[in-house]
Design a protein around this motif. Structure first.
Motif, PDB file in Angstrom:
ATOM      1  N   UNK B 308       0.761  -1.131  -0.062  1.00 22.81           N
ATOM      2  CA  UNK B 308      -0.008  -0.045   0.107  1.00 22.81           C
ATOM      3  C   UNK B 308       0.734   1.358  -0.150  1.00 22.81           C
ATOM      4  N   UNK B 310       1.762   3.007  -2.216  1.00 24.27           N
ATOM      5  CA  UNK B 310       1.102   4.284  -3.194  1.00 24.27           C
ATOM      6  C   UNK B 310       0.027   4.925  -2.628  1.00 24.27           C
ATOM      7  N   UNK B 311      -0.897   3.849  -1.663  1.00 29.30           N
ATOM      8  CA  UNK B 311      -1.905   4.467  -0.874  1.00 29.30           C
ATOM      9  C   UNK B 311      -1.411   5.342  -0.118  1.00 29.30           C
ATOM     10  N   UNK B 314      -0.654   8.682  -1.615  1.00 28.22           N
ATOM     11  CA  UNK B 314      -1.945   9.539  -1.797  1.00 28.22           C
ATOM     12  C   UNK B 314      -2.276  10.304  -0.555  1.00 28.22           C
ATOM     13  N   UNK B 315      -2.441   9.287   0.436  1.00 31.50           N
ATOM     14  CA  UNK B 315      -2.674  10.034   1.883  1.00 31.50           C
ATOM     15  C   UNK B 315      -1.877  11.122   2.149  1.00 31.50           C
ATOM     16  N   UNK B 316      -0.734  10.952   2.107  1.00 31.55           N
ATOM     17  CA  UNK B 316       0.084  12.117   2.488  1.00 31.55           C
ATOM     18  C   UNK B 316      -0.148  13.305   1.661  1.00 31.55           C
ATOM     19  N   UNK B 317      -0.262  13.105   0.167  1.00 34.53           N
ATOM     20  CA  UNK B 317      -0.449  14.109  -0.765  1.00 34.53           C
ATOM     21  C   UNK B 317      -1.815  14.713  -0.402  1.00 34.53           C
ATOM     22  N   UNK B 318      -2.627  14.179   0.270  1.00 33.38           N
ATOM     23  CA  UNK B 318      -4.005  14.727   0.588  1.00 33.38           C
ATOM     24  C   UNK B 318      -4.118  15.198   1.930  1.00 33.38           C
ATOM     25  N   UNK B 319      -2.877  15.413   2.797  1.00 32.93           N
ATOM     26  CA  UNK B 319      -2.863  15.651   3.939  1.00 32.93           C
ATOM     27  C   UNK B 319      -2.588  15.195   5.118  1.00 32.93           C
ATOM     28  N   UNK B 320      -2.377  13.746   5.266  1.00 34.37           N
ATOM     29  CA  UNK B 320      -2.244  13.113   6.150  1.00 34.37           C
ATOM     30  C   UNK B 320      -0.803  13.028   6.560  1.00 34.37           C
ATOM     31  N   UNK B 397       6.561  11.200   0.466  1.00 34.10           N
ATOM     32  CA  UNK B 397       5.526  10.863  -0.498  1.00 34.10           C
ATOM     33  C   UNK B 397       5.667  11.040  -1.862  1.00 34.10           C
ATOM     34  N   UNK B 398       6.843  11.664  -2.476  1.00 35.51           N
ATOM     35  CA  UNK B 398       7.015  11.381  -3.842  1.00 35.51           C
ATOM     36  C   UNK B 398       7.406  10.131  -3.973  1.00 35.51           C
ATOM     37  N   UNK B 401       4.472   7.824  -4.058  1.00 36.41           N
ATOM     38  CA  UNK B 401       3.501   7.898  -5.156  1.00 36.41           C
ATOM     39  C   UNK B 401       4.047   7.555  -6.522  1.00 36.41           C
TER      40      UNK B 401
END
Ligand code: ADP
Ligand code: MG
Lengths: 251, 404
Positions: B308, B310-311, B314-320, B397-398, B401
């Motif tokens: 997970x 990638x998940x 994504x969560x980090x990119x969205x602010x986690x 995060x990069x 992703x």
């Protein structure tokens, strides 16, 4: 200096003097180097760019020119190795990890080439995610996510999972997710890269509508017809800005 | 804040990988079940011993006739304990609070046409009190019954059934012991054999004087049970009655005793500490399997973090934040271990109850054991989940992703 407590006016006063009052993104001599086992790759070699509120900018350039790297810097996903970056007057290079996460959550909406939706979650739940991390309660989350999905024309697909949606629909969900937290700026890295031309046109149409509604958008692409939708084009080559001009779309 | 959402996500990912989750949980289930069942077994054994100790009565010592010794050489003539010895202890040993003389033989007992062979014990009225018996049906014979040599019998709990009747119906009936009629006046409560060779529930009590003059025709006792007065150390009690008995038996100073003293409680106490060690051993072996279960959780969590990646990006990119991601994976590990622990407790308790019902073993599922197992399994989740969760939270995060 406590960046979080200062007013916007105070913060703007600390920016370089030549910066316009409505500047959202300001970079000065922005650099990013990657150390590949002794060999240093200079992805960005000093980028000066200013993006103002309600601009629609396309970042262009050949593969490897540093478009994604610049995008990641602007999106606070990565930190520069040199130079400076202000977002809404905050000096991002000074912020700690959790503050960066908060900025990504509140100020930035990402749209990726590969959609990057959570495969097991419904469209609605995917769109809710940024609100979850913003600490918004379940009821308000559903209301806002539903509204965002309605905006991208997917009100009737809310409870579908990504694998039950077409590529264009998936990217619309991603756009709704980027929109849902009312970000200062939407960052899209090759958002049409995985879509056919008809669907690409639809997505670009959606971006134009958002732009018309006052949304600031930065879009990375290497395709001229996609970039043509934007009001301004910034061309990168080898980690430097080669050209920066307004298109006929700008009013 | 995000707890509800985080727990929901944990259950979602657990549901998405049913087989894998089930196999991972199985490790914890087996571990916890083993701990619960083993501790139940150990605790059961301990409690059986404890019950036996309590049923014996406090501070009891039993004196048996031994051989007389002459300068360390055993002589041939067996010395006996007599009713006079018992009387002397009663009279002169101040630190002894009760003296129960016991005369015993296996005899034929008849009720109607039912014929059994069982132990008949001639003793005094204080037998029930000293040995912690109650008399749920009828009564125990009294001091007066003993002095007037009444032909009264008080039955052990199992005797009515051996004679083909129920305890209540036995009262007032007449049995014959070695052809002599006795009236049944009481039935003792049940003690259980407690693993010893003779079952006290199968014996019949009759007054000592009746036994002496009407059945046995002798004043020889099998044993004398004495109770050391409360607050007096057993050793002092022993010294006290030894002094009286040596005087009665005219043993010269320096010569050995011609009787033996057994402290059943001591034997049982040894047995008890042995079962304690046994319990600890079983529990720690079972604990190792719980540890293995925990390693299983860690393994699956590491796989999950990799899968997970990638998940997470994504969560980090969205602010986690790191904390959000850490909590998410930690809760997932703890849900695994919690649910596994709960199922393990059910399985372990079920096994313990089944062992008791079907195999007749002494088991006891203590609430403490359940609580400890639950806390321990949660701790296992926390301990083995923290490393994978930290790995997840520290992902760039990069990089995450871009992960394919
Ligand atoms: N994580 C990384 N490690 C090493 N080099 C990288 C990394 N990311 C990008 N680069 C290098 O930086 C340069 C710019 O990459 P990128 O920004 O992805 O280009 P574009 O998006 O314009 O195709 C390329 O030469 C690429 O190889
Ligand atoms: Mg790129």
């Amino acid at each position: 200096m406590n960046a979080a407590l200062s007013t916007t006016a105070e913060r703007m006063a600390m920016l370089p003097p030549d910066v316009p009052r409505d500047a959202m993104i300001v970079t000065r001599n922005l650099q990013r180097e990657y150390d590949m086992g002794g060999e240093v790759v200079r992805a960005l070699r000093g980028v000066d760019v200013t993006i103002r509120r309600n601009e629609f900018v396309a970042i262009m350039g050949p593969s490897g020119s540093g478009k994604s790297t610049l995008m990641n810097m602007i999106g606070c996903l990565d930190s520069p190795t040199g130079g400076e970056y202000w977002l809404n007057g905050f000096r991002v290079s000074e912020l700690a990890d959790d503050e960066l996460a908060r900025i990504r959550n509140k100020e930035i909406g990402f749209v990726f080439q590969t959609f990057n939706l959570l495969p097991r979650a419904t469209a609605l739940h995917n769109v809710e995610l940024p609100l979850v991390y913003a600490g918004i309660g379940a009821k308000a989350r559903v209301a806002k996510a539903t509204e965002a999905l309605r905006k991208v024309g997917l009100a009737d697909r809310m409870h579908h999972r990504p694998n039950e949606l077409s590529g264009g629909q998936r990217q619309r969900v991603a756009v709704a997710r980027a929109l849902v937290n009312d970000p200062s700026i939407i960052l899209a890295d090759e958002p049409t890269g995985n879509l056919d031309s008809a669907t690409s046109a639809e997505i670009m149409q959606l971006f134009e509508e958002l732009y018309a509604g006052g949304q600031t958008i930065v879009l990375v692409t290497h395709e001229h017809d996609i970039a043509a939708h934007a009001a301004r084009q910034v061309h990168l080559l080898d980690g430097r800005i080669e050209q920066d001009f307004l298109t006929e779309k700008s009013s | 804040m995000l707890l509800g959402e985080t727990i929901a996500v944990a259950f979602q990912s657990i549901r998405a990988n049913k087989l894998r989750t089930a196999l991972t949980m199985l490790g914890v289930i087996i571990g916890v079940a083993a701990v619960i069942a083993m501790v139940a077994l150990g605790t059961g054994a301990q409690r059986a011993v404890e019950e036996r100790i309590n049923s014996l009565g406090a501070n009891l010592l039993t004196i048996y006739a031994g051989q007389s010794f002459n300068r360390g050489v055993a002589s041939n003539n067996r010395v006996s304990l007599t009713t006079d010895d018992a009387d002397a202890i009663t009279k002169d040993a101040r630190l002894i609070s009760a003296v129960v003389p016991e005369m015993q033989t296996s005899l034929q007992v008849k009720l109607g046409n039912k014929n059994i062979n069982t132990n008949v014990l001639g003793t005094t009225a204080n037998y029930t009190e000293v040995r912690n018996y109650t008399v749920p049906f009828g009564r125990m014979f009294s001091q007066g019954d003993n002095n007037s040599r009444q032909r009264f019998a008080v039955l052990g709990w199992d005797v009515p059934e051996m004679l083909g009747g129920n305890p209540a119906a036995m009262i007032g009936q007449t049995i014959s012991i070695r052809g002599i009629p006795f009236e049944i006046i009481g039935v003792l409560n049940q003690k259980g054999s407690g693993g010893s060779w003779s079952n006290p529930d199968e014996q019949i009590l009759i007054p000592l004087q009746t036994a002496r003059y009407r059945i046995f025709g002798t004043d020889r006792l099998r044993s004398i049970t004495v109770q050391v007065a409360e607050g007096v150390p057993l050793e002092q009690g022993i010294v006290d009655f030894e002094r009286v008995l040596r005087r009665e038996h005219k043993i010269r100073p320096g010569a050995d005793n011609d009787f033996q003293v057994r402290n059943q409680q001591e034997i049982l106490a040894t047995q008890q500490s042995a079962t304690q060690v046994f319990t600890a051993l079983l529990a720690s072996i079972a604990g190792v399997s719980l540890l293995v279960g925990g390693i299983g959780i860690m393994n699956i969590m590491l796989v999950s973090v990799t899968e997970r990646t990638r998940e997470i990006g994504v969560r980090k990119a969205l602010g986690a934040t790191r904390g959000n991601i850490l909590t998410q994976f930690l809760i997932e590990a703890m849900v695994l271990s919690f649910v596994g622990g709960a199922l393990g407790i059910l399985l372990g308790s079920g096994t313990a109850i089944a062992l008791a019902r079907l195999a007749g073993w002494n088991t006891y599922v203590s609430p403490t054991a359940i609580g400890v197992a639950f806390v321990f399994s949660a701790a296992v989740g926390l301990f083995f989940g923290i490393w994978p969760a930290r790995r997840a939270s520290r992902l760039d995060p990069i990089v995450a992703l871009r992960y394919e």
